[in-house]
Design an enzyme around this catalytic site. Structure first.
Site, PDB file in Angstrom:
ATOM      1  N   ASP A 287     -32.046   3.665   4.390  1.00 26.36           N
ATOM      2  CA  ASP A 287     -33.064   4.198   5.286  1.00 26.36           C
ATOM      3  C   ASP A 287     -33.670   3.018   6.052  1.00 26.36           C
ATOM      4  OD1 ASP A 287     -34.667   5.894   6.690  1.00 26.36           O
ATOM      5  OD2 ASP A 287     -35.442   6.963   4.969  1.00 26.36           O
TER       6      ASP A 287
HETATM    7  C1  NOJ Z   1     -36.713   7.014   8.379  1.00 28.26           C
HETATM    8  C2  NOJ Z   1     -36.510   8.377   7.819  1.00 28.26           C
HETATM    9  O1  NOJ Z   1     -36.867   8.404   6.446  1.00 28.26           O
HETATM   10  C3  NOJ Z   1     -35.098   8.874   7.956  1.00 28.26           C
HETATM   11  O2  NOJ Z   1     -35.035  10.191   7.511  1.00 28.26           O
HETATM   12  C4  NOJ Z   1     -34.646   8.743   9.375  1.00 28.26           C
HETATM   13  O3  NOJ Z   1     -33.347   9.263   9.522  1.00 28.26           O
HETATM   14  C5  NOJ Z   1     -34.698   7.287   9.770  1.00 28.26           C
HETATM   15  N1  NOJ Z   1     -36.067   6.820   9.672  1.00 28.26           N
HETATM   16  C6  NOJ Z   1     -34.191   7.052  11.170  1.00 28.26           C
HETATM   17  O4  NOJ Z   1     -35.062   7.533  12.090  1.00 28.26           O
END
Ligand code: NOJ
Length: 746
Positions: A287
């Site tokens: 993430d």
């Molecule tokens: C953080 C989020 O937790 C995740 O779900 C997302 O896909 C990414 N950022 C990218 O934006």
């Protein structure tokens, strides 16, 4: 078949470096092609493939201001980008990748969570439809629009089970139940990936966040998670497994630590379970920044250690932390990270690039004409309307106030959401220049369904979240001069979502005060509840005669609400998440354990497992939702009450539509294992069917129960079933079922 771009790649490298390229004839399978590319790659180029940066089209995480990304692309130091949308932008960057030595195409990822150009209801709302084909179609359309604008990969579906509505990200998932969540995970993966990777209208799906992110302590986003392995397997992992079984191309790990080990550095989750036991062949992306965040967790000392921990644990691609690009080469040189780990990650990523056809043509998703046509497809609007209508849950309808009768001639439309435009879209939605013309406001959706001679009063009444009561007087006056008041209240678009946890999930601002003031006029009130999570609105729930949970319904919100209010669509949604009475009950969910002192009677709380200041029961239970008609369930029929071994239990129930409206009902089947070697929940959803019944019609619903449905994780985390007594429950919600006992022997 040898592809053009791939052949060119070989020739270029041959000319430039004298590296012998595996010949066209020999490279038949994707695995062989991947291997031959791998052979051409320097260590730096390999590490480049594991590196992902955000562009600036949208911002979905903390921004790192750093060096020139464009020159890094040209140097082959980047394998993927997110937050780049539109053929023009993706093409420009892909052209830069084509200037790199090996010309390996970039992957463009994006959070296409509930639509891109056409915004569908938020995922939690869609889950309330319990309509798997409709949910699949919603994902299908999102994929078409994304693929038409240069996107290869969506960071969806979010399949985290959530039992805590304070957690803002509940809006993004399918609610609290592993069975429903698994069915929806499958539908969404199928929808996004369509006819398979390589189709021009398919994007790679991404099951996230692996794992147990939804169990963050206190419902506070990014918080820690500590749970037994049994609970992990029984409740939190099934939707991930379902996504995997549906062929999901990628996984994303999660921000939380699980039992003390950050998910990003969690070898058990990513290698042992996902890649070894489940045999996942795709790749895992971290993430946003989660590799580097292991420092703040207190798990590693610096980014170098973070890179080592993450790659060792099985995180293949580093989103935005820059740990891989900065440290992996040196870690390899210092013999801290073996090349097989890097090669495995690169192989997984290149495989997907081949499967997506990007080595055939890196620009195949960048076609401006297709983008225009797909984005303007009227079928998308129609599907968004259909999905929005199906997502609405009727919570209360005293004296059949709804649907609105023709006798209603004067209506007061009140509330901060009535004329709102983008608040209909909810979190994880995108803003487009034509939003004001494409998004149907609730005001318009209602007014266009009223008779021409109807009188409409409008008053905003209050804002969503402040203490300004200046608009109350006008709203009260509007209500006083109406036959019916419709109030649209709830949470603003950015009040549920990532980093949007709330300690109080009551109606914000002065909204409840306004509802009380309008109710005091004595006029009948219909309340529309706009939200990204279960909210608490006890006063309204006890006093307002009709309440409709509209969530955030997307582009077609106004028309969907209009159709439901005026009876052009009979609401059929059922809650995928429990609505509590108070934050003090959280976490709250229907599939709880009985305890040794269950509170059987809410009037007798003498030394039982209960609160002394409020009942254990929720305000609205899981699986609950009303219709304008009434469905009568005949007693269920069981094929047997004593079963043996691998027999199948057939459960039949006849459901009759006894009202005057045609309608849909979600018939739900729950099971309880009464005594087992580990305690079992009071009920668990094991089947459901959504049926359509014309007024007066009867249908028989048949469920087949097998021993697989009786399985659970025992003390040594084996998935077994044990003979004994079971309860079979069928009904219209988790709180309204008929129960029969059976005995299933070995
Ligand atoms: C953080 C989020 O937790 C995740 O779900 C997302 O896909 C990414 N950022 C990218 O934006």
């Amino acid at each position: 078949m040898q592809t053009n771009h791939f052949r060119n790649l070989c020739l270029v490298v041959l000319a430039a470096t004298q590296v012998v390229c595996v010949s066209a004839q020999k490279t038949k399978t994707i695995a062989q092609k991947v291997d031959s590319v791998l052979q051409l790659m320097t260590l730096e180029e390999k590490i480049g493939q594991l590196n992902q940066y955000s562009g600036d089209w949208s911002h979905t995480g903390p921004i790192t201001k750093d060096g020139d990304k464009q020159s890094q692309i040209k140097k082959g130091q980047l394998g993927s980008m997110l937050n780049i949308v539109g053929v023009e932008h993706t093409r420009t960057l892909q052209e830069l990748a084509m200037q790199s030595r090996l010309k390996i195409p970039l992957l463009f990822g994006q959070d296409v969570i509930h639509g891109l150009k056409t915004t569908f209801p938020i995922p939690l709302a869609e889950a309330a439809s319990w309509d798997l084909p409709a949910i699949e179609r919603s994902a299908r359309i999102a994929a078409k629009e994304a693929a038409a604008s240069g996107i290869h990969w969506t960071f969806a579906p979010m399949v985290d089970i959530a039992r805590d509505p304070r957690w803002g990200r509940v809006m993004e998932g399918a609610g609290e139940d592993p069975y429903l969540g698994s069915a929806i995970a499958k539908a969404r993966v199928k929808g996004f990936q369509g006819n398979g990777l390589g189709s021009l209208d398919a994007v790679m799906a991404c099951a996230k966040h692996f794992a147990a992110y939804g169990a963050a302590v206190g419902g506070r986003d990014y918080n820690s998670v500590d749970m037994s392995e049994r609970l992990l397997h029984e409740v939190y992992l099934p939707p991930f497994k379902a996504a995997l079984d549906a062929g999901v191309a990628t996984f994303m790990n999660s921000f939380n630590d699980l039992n003390g080990v950050p998910a990003t550095g969690n070898r058990y989750l990513q290698r042992t379970l996902l890649k070894e036991r489940w045999k996942f062949k795709g790749f895992v992306v971290s993430d946003w920044g989660s590799v580097g965040e292991m420092i703040a967790h207190g798990y590693v000392q610096d980014n170098r250690e973070a890179a080592k921990a993450a790659i060792t644990a099985g995180s293949d691609m580093d989103m935005e932390s820059r740990s891989y690009i900065q440290h992996l080469a040196d870690l390899f040189k210092q013999k801290q990270v073996p090349i097989v780990l890097v090669d495995d990650a690169v192989r997984r990523i290149l495989t997907k690039k081949f499967e997506m056809g990007l080595f055939d043509d890196p620009f195949r998703f960048s076609n401006a004409q297709r983008e225009k046509i797909v984005w303007n497809d009227p079928a998308h609007k129609a599907a968004a309307l259909d999905m929005a209508r199906k997502s609405i849950v009727l919570l209360k309808n005293e004296q059949a106030l709804l649907p609105i009768q023709a006798s209603v001639k004067k209506v007061a439309l009140i509330g901060p959401f009535m004329k709102a435009v983008r608040d209909n879209l909810g979190f994880w939605s995108y803003e487009w220049p034509d939003d004001s013309t494409t998004i149907v406001t609730q005001y318009d959706g209602i007014v266009r369904r009223l008779p021409k001679d109807a009188i409409v009063h409008y008053a905003k009444g209050c804002n969503i979240n402040d203490a300004d009561s200046a608009g109350f007087a006008a709203a009260i006056a509007a209500a006083k001069d109406a036959d019916l008041v419709i109030m649209s209240m709830g949470e603003a678009r950015d009040m549920s979502g990532e980093a949007k946890s709330r300690s109080s999930i009551q109606l914000p601002g002065l909204q409840e005060a306004l509802i009380k003031a309008i109710h005091a006029t004595g006029k009948p009130v219909v309340l529309l509840m706009n939200a990204g999570r279960p909210l608490i609105f006890n006063w309204a729930a006890d006093h307002v005669p009709a309440i409709v949970c509209t969530w955030w319904l997307g582009t077609q919100a106004g028309d969907a609400i209009g159709d439901v209010l005026f009876g052009q669509y009979n609401p059929s949604g059922k809650l995928p998440m429990t609505f509590p009475r108070s934050e003090g009950q959280i976490p709250i969910y229907y599939n709880y354990y009985n305890t040794g002192r269950p509170a059987k009677d809410e009037n007798n709380l003498f030394y039982v497992s209960a609160y002394i200041d409020l009942p254990n029961s929720p305000k609205f239970p899981f699986g609950y939702g009303l219709s304008y008609t009434h469905f009568q369930y005949a007693p269920m029929q069981l094929s047997d009450t004593v079963l043996k071994g691998n027999q199948t239990l057939t459960v039949k129930v006849r459901v009759r539509n006894e009202g005057k409206y045609d309608g849909e009902e979600v018939v739900q089947l729950y099971l309880r294992d009464v005594t087992a070697s580990v305690v079992r929940p009071v009920k668990e959803l094991k089947g459901f069917q959504k049926i359509f019944l014309k007024a007066g019609e009867t249908k028989e619903v048949v469920f087949q129960v097998k021993t697989d449905d009786l399985r659970f994780y025992n003390q040594t985390v084996q998935h077994i079933w044990e003979p004994g007594e079971f309860h079979v429950m069928v009904g219209t919600s988790s709180a309204q079922v008929e129960t029969r006992k059976i005995n299933w022997q070995q």
